[in-house]
Design an enzyme around this catalytic site. Structure first.
Site, PDB file in Angstrom:
ATOM      1  N   ASP A  10       0.840  -1.201   0.000  1.00  0.00           N
ATOM      2  CA  ASP A  10       0.000   0.000   0.000  1.00  0.00           C
ATOM      3  C   ASP A  10       0.870   1.246   0.000  1.00  0.00           C
ATOM      4  O   ASP A  10       0.910   2.005   0.977  1.00  0.00           O
ATOM      5  CB  ASP A  10      -0.953  -0.028   1.209  1.00  0.00           C
ATOM      6  CG  ASP A  10      -1.980  -1.142   1.090  1.00  0.00           C
ATOM      7  OD1 ASP A  10      -2.428  -1.414  -0.044  1.00  0.00           O
ATOM      8  OD2 ASP A  10      -2.332  -1.750   2.105  1.00  0.00           O
ATOM      9  N   LYS A  32       0.585  -7.716  -3.200  1.00  0.00           N
ATOM     10  CA  LYS A  32      -0.717  -7.197  -3.600  1.00  0.00           C
ATOM     11  C   LYS A  32      -0.558  -5.746  -4.028  1.00  0.00           C
ATOM     12  O   LYS A  32       0.010  -4.937  -3.289  1.00  0.00           O
ATOM     13  CB  LYS A  32      -1.707  -7.285  -2.433  1.00  0.00           C
ATOM     14  CG  LYS A  32      -3.077  -6.707  -2.766  1.00  0.00           C
ATOM     15  CD  LYS A  32      -4.098  -7.034  -1.692  1.00  0.00           C
ATOM     16  CE  LYS A  32      -4.205  -6.011  -0.594  1.00  0.00           C
ATOM     17  NZ  LYS A  32      -4.888  -4.756  -0.963  1.00  0.00           N
ATOM     18  N   ASP A  59      -5.464  -6.028  -6.871  1.00  0.00           N
ATOM     19  CA  ASP A  59      -6.671  -5.839  -6.061  1.00  0.00           C
ATOM     20  C   ASP A  59      -7.422  -4.599  -6.534  1.00  0.00           C
ATOM     21  O   ASP A  59      -7.308  -3.528  -5.940  1.00  0.00           O
ATOM     22  CB  ASP A  59      -6.208  -5.702  -4.594  1.00  0.00           C
ATOM     23  CG  ASP A  59      -7.326  -5.437  -3.620  1.00  0.00           C
ATOM     24  OD1 ASP A  59      -8.496  -5.668  -3.972  1.00  0.00           O
ATOM     25  OD2 ASP A  59      -7.026  -5.015  -2.489  1.00  0.00           O
ATOM     26  N   LEU A  60      -8.189  -4.732  -7.621  1.00  0.00           N
ATOM     27  CA  LEU A  60      -8.896  -3.571  -8.173  1.00  0.00           C
ATOM     28  C   LEU A  60     -10.406  -3.651  -7.962  1.00  0.00           C
ATOM     29  O   LEU A  60     -11.133  -2.718  -8.318  1.00  0.00           O
ATOM     30  CB  LEU A  60      -8.579  -3.420  -9.679  1.00  0.00           C
ATOM     31  CG  LEU A  60      -7.110  -3.188 -10.024  1.00  0.00           C
ATOM     32  CD1 LEU A  60      -6.932  -3.028 -11.538  1.00  0.00           C
ATOM     33  CD2 LEU A  60      -6.539  -1.967  -9.315  1.00  0.00           C
ATOM     34  N   LYS A  61     -10.905  -4.767  -7.452  1.00  0.00           N
ATOM     35  CA  LYS A  61     -12.321  -4.930  -7.061  1.00  0.00           C
ATOM     36  C   LYS A  61     -13.305  -4.421  -8.116  1.00  0.00           C
ATOM     37  O   LYS A  61     -14.090  -3.497  -7.856  1.00  0.00           O
ATOM     38  CB  LYS A  61     -12.585  -4.215  -5.735  1.00  0.00           C
ATOM     39  CG  LYS A  61     -11.767  -4.727  -4.563  1.00  0.00           C
ATOM     40  CD  LYS A  61     -12.197  -4.075  -3.254  1.00  0.00           C
ATOM     41  CE  LYS A  61     -11.408  -4.539  -2.056  1.00  0.00           C
ATOM     42  NZ  LYS A  61     -10.008  -4.078  -2.020  1.00  0.00           N
ATOM     43  N   LEU A  62     -13.299  -5.042  -9.283  1.00  0.00           N
ATOM     44  CA  LEU A  62     -14.180  -4.581 -10.361  1.00  0.00           C
ATOM     45  C   LEU A  62     -15.660  -4.788 -10.015  1.00  0.00           C
ATOM     46  O   LEU A  62     -16.022  -5.773  -9.376  1.00  0.00           O
ATOM     47  CB  LEU A  62     -13.846  -5.317 -11.670  1.00  0.00           C
ATOM     48  CG  LEU A  62     -12.730  -4.666 -12.504  1.00  0.00           C
ATOM     49  CD1 LEU A  62     -11.393  -4.750 -11.807  1.00  0.00           C
ATOM     50  CD2 LEU A  62     -12.652  -5.305 -13.885  1.00  0.00           C
ATOM     51  N   ASP A  64     -19.177  -3.644 -12.346  1.00  0.00           N
ATOM     52  CA  ASP A  64     -19.814  -2.860 -13.407  1.00  0.00           C
ATOM     53  C   ASP A  64     -20.732  -3.791 -14.178  1.00  0.00           C
ATOM     54  O   ASP A  64     -20.936  -4.936 -13.751  1.00  0.00           O
ATOM     55  CB  ASP A  64     -18.727  -2.239 -14.320  1.00  0.00           C
ATOM     56  CG  ASP A  64     -19.184  -0.940 -14.973  1.00  0.00           C
ATOM     57  OD1 ASP A  64     -20.333  -0.903 -15.477  1.00  0.00           O
ATOM     58  OD2 ASP A  64     -18.413   0.027 -14.985  1.00  0.00           O
ATOM     59  N   ILE A  65     -21.270  -3.367 -15.295  1.00  0.00           N
ATOM     60  CA  ILE A  65     -22.123  -4.278 -16.074  1.00  0.00           C
ATOM     61  C   ILE A  65     -21.248  -5.399 -16.636  1.00  0.00           C
ATOM     62  O   ILE A  65     -20.044  -5.206 -16.856  1.00  0.00           O
ATOM     63  CB  ILE A  65     -22.886  -3.547 -17.215  1.00  0.00           C
ATOM     64  CG1 ILE A  65     -21.920  -2.871 -18.196  1.00  0.00           C
ATOM     65  CG2 ILE A  65     -23.870  -2.524 -16.637  1.00  0.00           C
ATOM     66  CD1 ILE A  65     -22.607  -2.351 -19.454  1.00  0.00           C
ATOM     67  N   THR A 119     -15.416  -5.340   4.827  1.00  0.00           N
ATOM     68  CA  THR A 119     -15.421  -5.373   6.297  1.00  0.00           C
ATOM     69  C   THR A 119     -15.774  -3.992   6.876  1.00  0.00           C
ATOM     70  O   THR A 119     -16.092  -3.873   8.045  1.00  0.00           O
ATOM     71  CB  THR A 119     -14.069  -5.854   6.857  1.00  0.00           C
ATOM     72  OG1 THR A 119     -13.025  -5.244   6.114  1.00  0.00           O
ATOM     73  CG2 THR A 119     -13.944  -7.348   6.763  1.00  0.00           C
ATOM     74  N   ARG A 181      -2.337  -9.957  12.315  1.00  0.00           N
ATOM     75  CA  ARG A 181      -1.417  -9.228  13.201  1.00  0.00           C
ATOM     76  C   ARG A 181      -0.598 -10.218  14.019  1.00  0.00           C
ATOM     77  O   ARG A 181      -1.094 -11.289  14.361  1.00  0.00           O
ATOM     78  CB  ARG A 181      -2.201  -8.332  14.176  1.00  0.00           C
ATOM     79  CG  ARG A 181      -2.895  -7.146  13.507  1.00  0.00           C
ATOM     80  CD  ARG A 181      -1.895  -6.166  12.929  1.00  0.00           C
ATOM     81  NE  ARG A 181      -2.511  -5.022  12.265  1.00  0.00           N
ATOM     82  CZ  ARG A 181      -2.761  -4.945  10.958  1.00  0.00           C
ATOM     83  NH1 ARG A 181      -2.463  -5.950  10.152  1.00  0.00           N
ATOM     84  NH2 ARG A 181      -3.278  -3.856  10.441  1.00  0.00           N
ATOM     85  N   ARG A 211       0.786  -3.550   6.990  1.00  0.00           N
ATOM     86  CA  ARG A 211       1.635  -2.812   7.930  1.00  0.00           C
ATOM     87  C   ARG A 211       2.504  -3.641   8.870  1.00  0.00           C
ATOM     88  O   ARG A 211       3.621  -3.198   9.172  1.00  0.00           O
ATOM     89  CB  ARG A 211       0.760  -1.808   8.694  1.00  0.00           C
ATOM     90  CG  ARG A 211       0.336  -0.642   7.795  1.00  0.00           C
ATOM     91  CD  ARG A 211      -0.874   0.075   8.310  1.00  0.00           C
ATOM     92  NE  ARG A 211      -2.058  -0.778   8.274  1.00  0.00           N
ATOM     93  CZ  ARG A 211      -3.257  -0.400   8.696  1.00  0.00           C
ATOM     94  NH1 ARG A 211      -3.420   0.808   9.187  1.00  0.00           N
ATOM     95  NH2 ARG A 211      -4.281  -1.228   8.612  1.00  0.00           N
TER      96      ARG A 211
END
Ligand code: C5P
Length: 232
Positions: A10, A32, A59-62, A64-65, A119, A181, A211
């Site tokens: 990230d 990722k 990780d683009l989490k598409l 759409d139609i 989440t 963690r 992290r």
């Protein structure tokens, strides 16, 4: 594919990302790449990390139609990533279209994983904002079932849901779990967490760790600790 630790890179620039990855001399962790880095640097960052020999979860989490998702997945399949994802809320037709788009001419394709409910969405928001009145764990399991029906390989879920997902969708259906963690580490903003060792015990297939590795004083040692607890 066996169990593995995926490092959530990230970062907001390619300089930061490579400064981080350069610490891993000889080791090539599964990484990722999320929206922040992808939108900042474009597809080139994926190609460069791939060229360095890393496996990549894009990780683009598409969502759409179906036709748009199919075409976009087709573009992503050419980036040669190992895993990518979409929102199960886009419906079974959208997920089927995604698989079609992702499948390369030789029949191979990256693993495709669904996000069920984020989440960050709790029961109250789901009921009030989305008008979904069912209990959230039922919704999560139903969406996981839809993903399986559509032919996807698994879901992103909390480590606490992994066991139930496996019992409903089968052992082969992959669970990719963030919220990890170390027992002696900072929890930060994650609410429901597990250690790598606990995630292994309950049957997660992949843990996504950000992290606890990226912000560690010695990221390589933190990564090796994850591998030792989760994989070895
Ligand atoms: O730094 P940390 O280990 O909390 O990072 C977890 C990674 O997993 C982040 O990239 C975060 O966006 C992602 N993630 C998550 N919870 C989800 C889905 C994705 O923490 N439900």
């Amino acid at each position: 594919m066996g169990k593995d630790v995926i490092i959530a890179c990230d970062f907001s620039s390619k300089e930061q990302t490579f400064e981080f990855l350069d610490k891993f001399s000889g080791r090539k962790p599964f990484v990722k790449i999320g929206m922040e880095l992808f939108y900042a640097e474009g597809p080139e960052i994926v190609k460069e990390i791939k060229k360095r020999g890393h496996k990549i979860f894009l990780d683009l989490k598409l969502h759409d139609i179906p036709n748009t998702v199919k075409k976009s997945m087709n573009v992503l399949s050419r980036l040669d990533v190992d895993m990518t994802n979409l929102h199960a809320a886009g419906t079974i037709s959208m997920m089927e279209a995604a698989i079609e788009g992702l499948t390369r001419p030789d029949g191979t394709r990256p693993l495709l994983i669904a996000v069920t409910q984020l989440t960050s969405t709790d029961q109250e928001r789901m009921e009030n904002d989305l008008l979904i009145k069912e209990p959230i764990d039922k919704v999560v399991m139903h969406y996981a079932g839809n993903a399986k029906k559509a032919g996807l390989d698994g879901v992103v879920c909390s480590p606490l849901e992994a066991e139930k997902v496996h019992s409903i969708c089968g052992k082969e259906f992959l669970t990719v779990t963030p919220g990890v963690r170390f027992a002696d580490g900072d929890v930060g903003d994650q609410k429901r967490v597990m250690t790598p060792a606990e995630a292994k015990k309950i049957g997660s297939d992949y843990i996504v760790v950000g992290r606890p590795i990226t912000a560690a004083e010695d990221p390589v040692a933190a990564y090796e600790r994850c591998i030792a607890e989760f994989v070895d």
